[in-house]
Design an enzyme around this catalytic site. Structure first.
Site, mmCIF file in Angstrom:
data_model
loop_
_atom_site.group_PDB
_atom_site.id
_atom_site.type_symbol
_atom_site.label_atom_id
_atom_site.label_comp_id
_atom_site.label_asym_id
_atom_site.label_seq_id
_atom_site.Cartn_x
_atom_site.Cartn_y
_atom_site.Cartn_z
ATOM 1 N N ASP A 181 9.249 3.956 31.007
ATOM 2 C CA ASP A 181 8.593 5.131 31.572
ATOM 3 C C ASP A 181 7.162 5.273 31.067
ATOM 4 O O ASP A 181 6.384 6.053 31.612
ATOM 5 C CB ASP A 181 9.384 6.399 31.215
ATOM 6 C CG ASP A 181 10.595 6.603 32.110
ATOM 7 O OD1 ASP A 181 10.671 5.957 33.174
ATOM 8 O OD2 ASP A 181 11.479 7.400 31.737
ATOM 9 N N ASP A 238 17.935 5.334 39.207
ATOM 10 C CA ASP A 238 17.716 5.776 37.828
ATOM 11 C C ASP A 238 19.044 6.051 37.121
ATOM 12 O O ASP A 238 20.108 6.151 37.766
ATOM 13 C CB ASP A 238 16.827 7.021 37.824
ATOM 14 C CG ASP A 238 15.902 7.076 36.616
ATOM 15 O OD1 ASP A 238 16.199 6.412 35.607
ATOM 16 O OD2 ASP A 238 14.880 7.788 36.683
#
Length: 719
Positions: A517, A451
């Site tokens: 997301d 990430d």
């Protein structure tokens, strides 16, 4: 394609031609294949490349070279900009030599004014994507003053009919939102100053004939294959670009002082990828998909059905609960389980612990071993979430090594409670490499979800005081490469607040991207639709979430979520421990469906229908013998029924067996009775000729909003 003065490259219906004139070669053609040119034809192409001498203009026709500068009276964006203590800012390059093989052409230029040598390599790949690679070197005898490089871009010309621009913008949870506008005089310029492409990345800058669509129109596209700061532009001057009308270009955006070339030093620019198609956006996507699938870094292995724990447990890591989730995942057919954020020291929320990459023994007294062993015993791969490029100030790493933070001594505002770790710092780099190497080795980690949750504002090296965005990107590449070298079977996902780092540079080192997301299927239909404009479905992470969306609070039916997630590298984000027996059965049937269609979905051609209703989508993946389509309704439409809808990509001369797949459930319909073919195709296969399917079209059922159905087509042997 060659003659004494004209050289070129040909592949997949595309050709690129250059005249080896002096002082600098000029681009004669980029686009449709001109065929194998004879010397007479090559001379004709060269002869017709000369333009008019305009009023109140230079007294010779303006050329457009492979390395445009003011020396050729080019008033647009120059190929190179910079200076050496104020001198050498107006280069006058000349051709020094060239080399060519079947796939690549390298032109060598030199410039006495700036003291720079340039190696410009064009490689036309078998898919028709043209790679442009640039290396700029400071002469060994150029003097004591370094050359401050301000920019290097790759530029190609466009014809007058290329008059409409399509690129992308976006935000967190709404990545790759398309925007179209006419190509006006001046510049359509996009600069990325986020240290990564960002959620608003231009992504694929396309210029084409006005009104180009998925299926039709001539289009030219460009992508900067780089994971840091970038510059993209389409530019049109009133006088044109030689006999061409405009230009398309891009490269790395360099910060002041970031690249200073001493004598003998070189700058290697990121590869810029160009592609042309006369089959609209689907044709352009097909070229880039074939290009990516042919890269050595693209895995050919089946993409495992995944379960990621984030939306199931968040930071609440409890071994018993995770073991229960693991057992259920195996039962429904999951092949990879990924443990998300919350496993490392002190990490109970997002304010603490980033940078301390050791297992939290307070939560995991036996380490991750009990979970990992159970995952592997059930035949699944084990994945782990990490965010190596970031650090919380509330971490041992930040407290003990403040010089490792990328930013000024007086830090600005945090973003998501974190700052950037300067991985170009040799000690920080070695710390991260050692920590990640140890984790992968100790726990047999098969997969890292990597990430990157903040942008690189004020990215300055505290030790050197210089801008650090480029160095950070190069260090990231080295770190990924070294980890892969030490662990050849390790797979890595590029996640950056969702889809904030999706580019062909990072995908040269990773195996998939997290598109967003947001996994609300209503949003995901559009996000995945446009993410697939550049990269193929098998590298686009696509998960099924809970009934109530984590990022939108919207409630959607399971069948819609399952149908949407099927068209990518599929996975599950929902908490299976809270699923009903009926829901678990649906997940199981869907998992089997994914595995059945995986070879097609991850190897076929992506097609998207051009529909007048913006709230209805028809998209699919086709091969010579099989196709899977999704008919989705996003919102209610003004028309009572959609009528006949053409299925793109099929062979009109073939006979097809059509089935409505009910494995993931059926959508709810907004009609008293569905079309007859649909009712029959639910009960069993219906044979229909390709001419009806792809020329006349099928009358599609009227769906309620936020609903989708799946159509399975296979060819019938008439012999």
């Amino acid at each position: 394609m060659s003659s004494p003065t004209v050289v070129g490259l040909r592949a997949a219906g595309t050709s690129f031609a250059v005249e080896l004139g002096r002082p600098v070669p000029r681009v004669l053609h980029w686009g449709a294949d001109l065929g194998e040119l004879s010397e007479v034809e090559a001379e004709a192409l060269r002869l017709t490349a000369g333009g008019a001498v305009l009023n109140n203009a230079p007294d010779v026709p303006r050329p457009f070279s492979v390395w445009p500068t003011e020396a050729e009276t080019w008033s647009g964006t120059p190929a190179v900009s910079g200076h050496a203590a104020g001198r050498g800012a107006v280069p006058r390059p000349v051709l020094r030599g060239f080399s060519q093989d079947d796939a690549a052409l390298t032109l060598e230029l030199t410039d006495a004014s700036s003291g720079l040598d340039v190696a410009l390599t064009y490689r036309l790949t078998p898919s028709g994507v043209l790679e442009v690679a640039t290396k700029v070197t400071r002469h060994g005898d150029a003097g004591a003053e370094p050359y401050d490089l301000a920019g290097v871009v790759a530029v190609l010309p466009l014809p007058r009919r290329a008059a409409e621009v399509l690129d992308f913008t976006g935000k967190w949870c709404r990545e790759r939102s398309p925007q179209r506008l006419p190509l006006a005089f001046g510049g359509h310029v996009r600069e990325v100053r986020r240290g990564k492409p960002g959620a608003d990345s231009p992504y694929l800058l396309t210029v084409g004939e006005p009104g180009f669509s998925f299926a039709s129109g001539e289009v030219w596209g460009m992508h900067v294959a780089w994971s840091g700061d970038q510059k993209w532009f389409a530019e049109q001057l009133p006088e044109g670009a030689g006999v061409h009308a405009s230009v398309l270009g891009g490269g790395e955006l360099l910060r002041p002082g970031e690249v200073r070339l001493a004598a003998g030093e070189s700058y290697v620019a990121p590869v810029v990828c160009f592609a042309w198609s006369d089959e609209g956006l689907d044709g352009l996507a097909a070229r880039f998909h074939a290009y990516h699938r042919a890269r050595a870094t693209h895995t050919g292995k089946p993409r495992p059905l995944s379960l990621n724990t984030w939306e199931a447990v968040y930071f609440e890591h409890d071994l018993d609960r995770l073991l229960e989730l693991t057992e259920l995942a195996a039962k429904v057919g999951v092949e990879r389980l990924v443990l998300d954020d919350g496993w490392f020291r002190g990490r109970r929320d997002d304010t603490v612990g980033l940078g301390d990459w050791t297992v939290d023994r307070a939560v995991w007294p036996q380490g991750l071993t009990p979970l990992v062993e159970r995952v592997h015993a059930l035949g699944m791969e084990f994945g782990l979430w990490v965010e190596p490029e970031m650090v919380n100030l509330d971490s041992d790493t930040a407290r003990e090594h403040p010089s490792w933070i990328l930013g000024p001594a007086e830090l600005g505002a945090p973003s998501r409670n974190q700052y950037t770790l300067n991985i170009a710092h040799p000690e920080a780099y070695q710390y991260l490499l050692g920590s990640l190497d140890a984790l992968v080795g100790e726990y047999g980690v098969d997969y890292l979800k990597w990430d990157h949750n903040r942008e690189l504002h004020e990215a300055y090296d505290r030790v050197t005081g210089r801008a650090g965005s480029r160095a950070q990107t190069l260090a990231l590449y080295r770190l990924l490469d070294e980890l892969r070298l030490r662990h050849p079977r390790l797979e890595i996902e590029s996640c950056a607040s969702g889809g904030g780092r999706v580019d062909l540079g990072i995908l040269g080192r990773t195996d998939r991207v997290w598109a967003s997301d947001c996994i609300d299927p209503l949003e995901r239909q559009a996000i995945q639709r446009w993410t697939a404009q550049l990269i193929p479905p098998e590298v686009i992470g696509s998960h099924v979430g809970a009934e109530r969306g984590h990022t939108t609070a919207r409630v959607t039916e399971l069948s819609f979520r399952l149908a949407t997630a099927l068209f990518g590298h599929a996975g599950i984000e929902a908490d299976l421990t809270r699923s009903t027996p009926e829901e678990l059965a649906a997940f199981t049937a869907w998992a089997q469906l994914y595995k059945e269609f995986r070879p097609l979905l991850h190897g076929g051609r992506v097609v998207r229908a051009d529909l007048p209703d913006a709230d209805a989508y028809l998209h699919g993946v086709v091969s010579q013998t099989r196709a899977l389509f999704c008919w989705a309704r996003l919102a209610t439409g003004a028309a009572g029924q959609p009528g006949r809808v053409r299925l793109p990509g099929l062979d009109p001369s073939r006979l097809y067996r059509v089935r409505v797949r009910t494995d993931a459930g059926l959508p709810s319909l907004r009609e008293v009775a569905a079309p007859e073919w649909f009712t029959r195709a639910v009960d069993g296969p219906v044979e229909l000729p390709g001419s009806v399917l792809t020329v006349a079209g099928l009358p599609m059922p009227v769906l309620d909003p936020a609903q989708a159905l799946l159509l399975d087509l296979s060819t019938v042997d008439r012999s």
